[in-house]
Design a protein around this motif. Structure first.
Motif, PDB file in Angstrom:
ATOM      1  N   CYS A 335      40.830  44.381  31.431  1.00  0.00           N
ATOM      2  CA  CYS A 335      40.801  43.892  32.814  1.00  0.00           C
ATOM      3  C   CYS A 335      39.352  43.697  33.264  1.00  0.00           C
ATOM      4  O   CYS A 335      39.003  42.676  33.862  1.00  0.00           O
ATOM      5  CB  CYS A 335      41.525  44.877  33.736  1.00  0.00           C
ATOM      6  SG  CYS A 335      41.342  44.507  35.495  1.00  0.00           S
ATOM      7  N   MET A 336      38.502  44.686  32.936  1.00  0.00           N
ATOM      8  CA  MET A 336      37.101  44.580  33.321  1.00  0.00           C
ATOM      9  C   MET A 336      36.427  43.402  32.633  1.00  0.00           C
ATOM     10  O   MET A 336      35.641  42.668  33.245  1.00  0.00           O
ATOM     11  CB  MET A 336      36.371  45.878  32.970  1.00  0.00           C
ATOM     12  CG  MET A 336      34.979  45.972  33.572  1.00  0.00           C
ATOM     13  SD  MET A 336      35.030  45.991  35.377  1.00  0.00           S
ATOM     14  CE  MET A 336      35.782  47.598  35.651  1.00  0.00           C
ATOM     15  N   GLN A 337      36.741  43.196  31.363  1.00  0.00           N
ATOM     16  CA  GLN A 337      36.152  42.062  30.646  1.00  0.00           C
ATOM     17  C   GLN A 337      36.540  40.743  31.307  1.00  0.00           C
ATOM     18  O   GLN A 337      35.687  39.865  31.522  1.00  0.00           O
ATOM     19  CB  GLN A 337      36.605  42.072  29.188  1.00  0.00           C
ATOM     20  CG  GLN A 337      36.035  40.919  28.378  1.00  0.00           C
ATOM     21  CD  GLN A 337      36.311  41.081  26.882  1.00  0.00           C
ATOM     22  OE1 GLN A 337      36.376  42.188  26.368  1.00  0.00           O
ATOM     23  NE2 GLN A 337      36.475  39.961  26.190  1.00  0.00           N
ATOM     24  N   ARG A 338      37.815  40.596  31.643  1.00  0.00           N
ATOM     25  CA  ARG A 338      38.257  39.349  32.293  1.00  0.00           C
ATOM     26  C   ARG A 338      37.575  39.168  33.651  1.00  0.00           C
ATOM     27  O   ARG A 338      37.186  38.042  34.010  1.00  0.00           O
ATOM     28  CB  ARG A 338      39.785  39.367  32.457  1.00  0.00           C
ATOM     29  CG  ARG A 338      40.546  39.238  31.147  1.00  0.00           C
ATOM     30  CD  ARG A 338      42.020  38.991  31.402  1.00  0.00           C
ATOM     31  NE  ARG A 338      42.665  40.110  32.106  1.00  0.00           N
ATOM     32  CZ  ARG A 338      43.207  41.160  31.526  1.00  0.00           C
ATOM     33  NH1 ARG A 338      43.174  41.279  30.199  1.00  0.00           N
ATOM     34  NH2 ARG A 338      43.785  42.112  32.232  1.00  0.00           N
ATOM     35  N   ARG A 339      37.441  40.248  34.390  1.00  0.00           N
ATOM     36  CA  ARG A 339      36.812  40.162  35.707  1.00  0.00           C
ATOM     37  C   ARG A 339      35.360  39.690  35.595  1.00  0.00           C
ATOM     38  O   ARG A 339      34.903  38.842  36.368  1.00  0.00           O
ATOM     39  CB  ARG A 339      36.868  41.528  36.407  1.00  0.00           C
ATOM     40  CG  ARG A 339      38.232  41.869  36.994  1.00  0.00           C
ATOM     41  CD  ARG A 339      38.251  43.302  37.517  1.00  0.00           C
ATOM     42  NE  ARG A 339      39.470  43.588  38.245  1.00  0.00           N
ATOM     43  CZ  ARG A 339      39.643  43.412  39.538  1.00  0.00           C
ATOM     44  NH1 ARG A 339      38.664  42.925  40.276  1.00  0.00           N
ATOM     45  NH2 ARG A 339      40.794  43.703  40.122  1.00  0.00           N
ATOM     46  N   MET A 340      34.630  40.257  34.635  1.00  0.00           N
ATOM     47  CA  MET A 340      33.228  39.881  34.482  1.00  0.00           C
ATOM     48  C   MET A 340      33.095  38.452  33.964  1.00  0.00           C
ATOM     49  O   MET A 340      32.214  37.698  34.386  1.00  0.00           O
ATOM     50  CB  MET A 340      32.525  40.866  33.551  1.00  0.00           C
ATOM     51  CG  MET A 340      32.443  42.295  34.097  1.00  0.00           C
ATOM     52  SD  MET A 340      31.645  42.407  35.722  1.00  0.00           S
ATOM     53  CE  MET A 340      33.054  42.735  36.813  1.00  0.00           C
ATOM     54  N   GLU A 341      33.972  38.058  33.045  1.00  0.00           N
ATOM     55  CA  GLU A 341      33.933  36.676  32.535  1.00  0.00           C
ATOM     56  C   GLU A 341      34.237  35.671  33.639  1.00  0.00           C
ATOM     57  O   GLU A 341      33.717  34.555  33.630  1.00  0.00           O
ATOM     58  CB  GLU A 341      34.920  36.526  31.381  1.00  0.00           C
ATOM     59  CG  GLU A 341      34.469  37.225  30.102  1.00  0.00           C
ATOM     60  CD  GLU A 341      35.528  37.216  29.010  1.00  0.00           C
ATOM     61  OE1 GLU A 341      36.688  36.832  29.310  1.00  0.00           O
ATOM     62  OE2 GLU A 341      35.207  37.594  27.867  1.00  0.00           O
ATOM     63  N   SER A 342      35.052  36.077  34.609  1.00  0.00           N
ATOM     64  CA  SER A 342      35.422  35.159  35.698  1.00  0.00           C
ATOM     65  C   SER A 342      34.234  34.790  36.569  1.00  0.00           C
ATOM     66  O   SER A 342      34.262  33.784  37.278  1.00  0.00           O
ATOM     67  CB  SER A 342      36.531  35.775  36.565  1.00  0.00           C
ATOM     68  OG  SER A 342      36.018  36.801  37.404  1.00  0.00           O
ATOM     69  N   ILE A 343      33.170  35.602  36.528  1.00  0.00           N
ATOM     70  CA  ILE A 343      31.973  35.290  37.322  1.00  0.00           C
ATOM     71  C   ILE A 343      30.787  34.927  36.414  1.00  0.00           C
ATOM     72  O   ILE A 343      29.638  34.931  36.847  1.00  0.00           O
ATOM     73  CB  ILE A 343      31.596  36.448  38.270  1.00  0.00           C
ATOM     74  CG1 ILE A 343      31.391  37.761  37.496  1.00  0.00           C
ATOM     75  CG2 ILE A 343      32.656  36.618  39.355  1.00  0.00           C
ATOM     76  CD1 ILE A 343      30.787  38.883  38.341  1.00  0.00           C
ATOM     77  N   GLY A 344      31.086  34.642  35.138  1.00  0.00           N
ATOM     78  CA  GLY A 344      30.051  34.125  34.253  1.00  0.00           C
ATOM     79  C   GLY A 344      29.244  35.160  33.508  1.00  0.00           C
ATOM     80  O   GLY A 344      28.142  34.855  33.016  1.00  0.00           O
ATOM     81  N   TYR A 345      29.781  36.383  33.381  1.00  0.00           N
ATOM     82  CA  TYR A 345      29.050  37.445  32.696  1.00  0.00           C
ATOM     83  C   TYR A 345      29.819  37.954  31.487  1.00  0.00           C
ATOM     84  O   TYR A 345      31.046  37.938  31.454  1.00  0.00           O
ATOM     85  CB  TYR A 345      28.728  38.601  33.657  1.00  0.00           C
ATOM     86  CG  TYR A 345      27.550  38.235  34.526  1.00  0.00           C
ATOM     87  CD1 TYR A 345      26.268  38.619  34.185  1.00  0.00           C
ATOM     88  CD2 TYR A 345      27.729  37.424  35.645  1.00  0.00           C
ATOM     89  CE1 TYR A 345      25.175  38.228  34.946  1.00  0.00           C
ATOM     90  CE2 TYR A 345      26.647  37.028  36.418  1.00  0.00           C
ATOM     91  CZ  TYR A 345      25.373  37.437  36.059  1.00  0.00           C
ATOM     92  OH  TYR A 345      24.296  37.032  36.811  1.00  0.00           O
ATOM     93  N   GLU A 346      29.056  38.405  30.500  1.00  0.00           N
ATOM     94  CA  GLU A 346      29.625  38.896  29.253  1.00  0.00           C
ATOM     95  C   GLU A 346      29.587  40.419  29.249  1.00  0.00           C
ATOM     96  O   GLU A 346      28.544  41.031  29.504  1.00  0.00           O
ATOM     97  CB  GLU A 346      28.798  38.369  28.071  1.00  0.00           C
ATOM     98  CG  GLU A 346      29.206  38.930  26.728  1.00  0.00           C
ATOM     99  CD  GLU A 346      28.197  38.628  25.630  1.00  0.00           C
ATOM    100  OE1 GLU A 346      28.482  38.977  24.477  1.00  0.00           O
ATOM    101  OE2 GLU A 346      27.128  38.064  25.948  1.00  0.00           O
ATOM    102  N   VAL A 347      30.731  41.050  28.980  1.00  0.00           N
ATOM    103  CA  VAL A 347      30.767  42.492  28.800  1.00  0.00           C
ATOM    104  C   VAL A 347      30.233  42.801  27.409  1.00  0.00           C
ATOM    105  O   VAL A 347      30.729  42.291  26.403  1.00  0.00           O
ATOM    106  CB  VAL A 347      32.201  43.041  28.969  1.00  0.00           C
ATOM    107  CG1 VAL A 347      32.294  44.481  28.456  1.00  0.00           C
ATOM    108  CG2 VAL A 347      32.608  42.997  30.437  1.00  0.00           C
ATOM    109  N   VAL A 348      29.198  43.628  27.338  1.00  0.00           N
ATOM    110  CA  VAL A 348      28.505  43.902  26.084  1.00  0.00           C
ATOM    111  C   VAL A 348      28.951  45.250  25.532  1.00  0.00           C
ATOM    112  O   VAL A 348      28.885  46.272  26.220  1.00  0.00           O
ATOM    113  CB  VAL A 348      26.973  43.908  26.294  1.00  0.00           C
ATOM    114  CG1 VAL A 348      26.255  44.216  24.985  1.00  0.00           C
ATOM    115  CG2 VAL A 348      26.517  42.573  26.846  1.00  0.00           C
ATOM    116  N   VAL A 349      29.426  45.246  24.296  1.00  0.00           N
ATOM    117  CA  VAL A 349      29.838  46.495  23.654  1.00  0.00           C
ATOM    118  C   VAL A 349      28.654  47.028  22.846  1.00  0.00           C
ATOM    119  O   VAL A 349      28.540  46.811  21.651  1.00  0.00           O
ATOM    120  CB  VAL A 349      31.090  46.298  22.770  1.00  0.00           C
ATOM    121  CG1 VAL A 349      32.303  46.110  23.629  1.00  0.00           C
ATOM    122  CG2 VAL A 349      30.950  45.103  21.838  1.00  0.00           C
ATOM    123  N   SER A 350      27.756  47.685  23.540  1.00  0.00           N
ATOM    124  CA  SER A 350      26.586  48.308  22.912  1.00  0.00           C
ATOM    125  C   SER A 350      26.230  49.525  23.738  1.00  0.00           C
ATOM    126  O   SER A 350      26.857  49.801  24.767  1.00  0.00           O
ATOM    127  CB  SER A 350      25.402  47.326  22.881  1.00  0.00           C
ATOM    128  OG  SER A 350      24.888  47.137  24.189  1.00  0.00           O
TER     129      SER A 350
END
Length: 358
Positions: A335-350
């Protein structure tokens, strides 16, 4: 509402530019930026903060896995739902195996930072905490481990650090002595809280402080002191979110802080400390359905989905109406990944480490 004259808009832009250039803010500018109604000026503040974050971290949002492992607390802070005097709280402690299970699930979902958060629970002695830290770091050596378990002695902090803890979150709540006394019982001390933060930083932790926006008795002057303390400490992380009352505390009937002021202060903190790791908090998402997205757009760059077992989610209630208490870890993560992608940001797994400007 009458439009703001163009010369006033230009003056506000110049103030915001000066804050960014000097990485500082004066009391009068702070008051002005918290009070202005003109959306063009507010948008410019958020825009400058977002660009400052992007220059350092790019279009990346770091994701942390939050594990709320105990809601017992020996303290009696007036604003907190897990304060020791709250007899309505349904207390719990996760077992070591439950904690490790949360980490295992989180690792499978791509988390590379775990945040162990809890009340100041005497059950978790230094020996217990050291054992937990060592096991997590042994199993997941590529992960960062953050602790958020309150005020401890230098010796305790040192033991956790030597066991492998990387980061420590300890909100100072307010840098003003008088304000601190209105939020905490007499046995607690702002001087000790600040000293803990200095001790942690000296030891080599990545350190986080922070405060509630709109807490009872907060003023422009106390917020100004908070910002100056942040400038002095130069923490790696700053956690702020709106004050939200919890019904079973002395502040249960107080008015909540606002999303608008929280977003403005996120932007100001980003401008005075452009390299800071700045969460868009769960409290911000609680006060508005798009609060976390708006936080990212105002300069934040960290989100912290919950990895705690669903069975205890609604027991760790620092404030009322907390979101995501019924979601499984995977639901929170994607859900968080989709939310961030909706505003043009990439969730980084690091690990998402702090980038120094030194």
């Amino acid at each position: 509402m009458a439009s703001v004259p163009k010369r006033c808009i230009q003056m506000l832009r110049e103030i915001i530019d000066r804050i960014e250039r000097e990485r500082n803010i004066d009391r009068e500018s702070l008051a002005l930026l918290l009070e202005i109604k003109d959306q063009e000026a507010v948008s410019y503040l958020h825009e400058r903060a977002r660009e400052a974050a992007d220059r350092v971290y790019g279009k990346q949002v770091f994701i942390r896995g939050l594990i709320e492992f105990t809601n017992y607390c020996k303290n009696d802070c007036f604003y907190c739902g897990i304060r020791r005097s709250n007899t309505c709280a349904d207390r719990y402690r996760l077992s070591e195996e439950e904690i490790f299970s949360c980490c295992e699930r989180g690792y499978e979902l791509g988390f590379r930072t775990f945040v162990l958060q809890g009340g100041e629970d005497p059950y978790y002695t230094d020996d217990r905490m050291v054992a937990i830290i060592r096991k997590i770091k042994r199993r997941y050596p590529d992960c960062a481990l953050t602790l958020s378990i309150g005020e401890k002695t230098k010796e305790s902090y040192q033991a956790y650090y030597e066991a492998g803890a990387d980061r420590y979150l300890l909100r100072h709540e307010t840098a003003n002595e008088e304000h601190y006394r209105t939020l905490h019982p007499a046995e607690m001390s702002l001087a000790n809280r600040k000293q803990c933060l200095w001790n942690l930083k000296e030891m080599g932790y990545q350190v986080g402080c922070g405060f509630m926006v709109g807490s009872p008795n907060q003023t422009v002057d106390t917020i100004y002191e908070d910002l100056q303390f942040i400038r002095e400490l130069q923490p790696h992380m700053v956690g702020i979110g709106p004050f939200i009352p919890q019904k079973d505390t002395p502040f249960g009937l107080e008015k909540a802080g606002t999303m608008e002021n929280t977003l403005r202060l996120l932007s100001i903190i980003r401008l005075i400390h452009p390299h800071v790791l700045l969460p868009a908090t769960t409290a911000l998402g609680t006060i508005h359905p798009l609060g976390r997205e708006k936080g990212i757009q105002a300069g934040a760059n960290v989100v912290m989905p919950n990895l705690s077992p669903v069975a205890v989610r609604d027991k760790y209630l620092l404030y009322d109406n907390k979101i995501c208490t019924g979601d499984e870890a995977a639901e929170c993560r994607y859900c968080m990944q989709r939310r961030m992608e909706s505003i043009g940001y990439e969730v980084v797994v690091s690990r998402g480490d702090y980038i120094s400007d030194k």
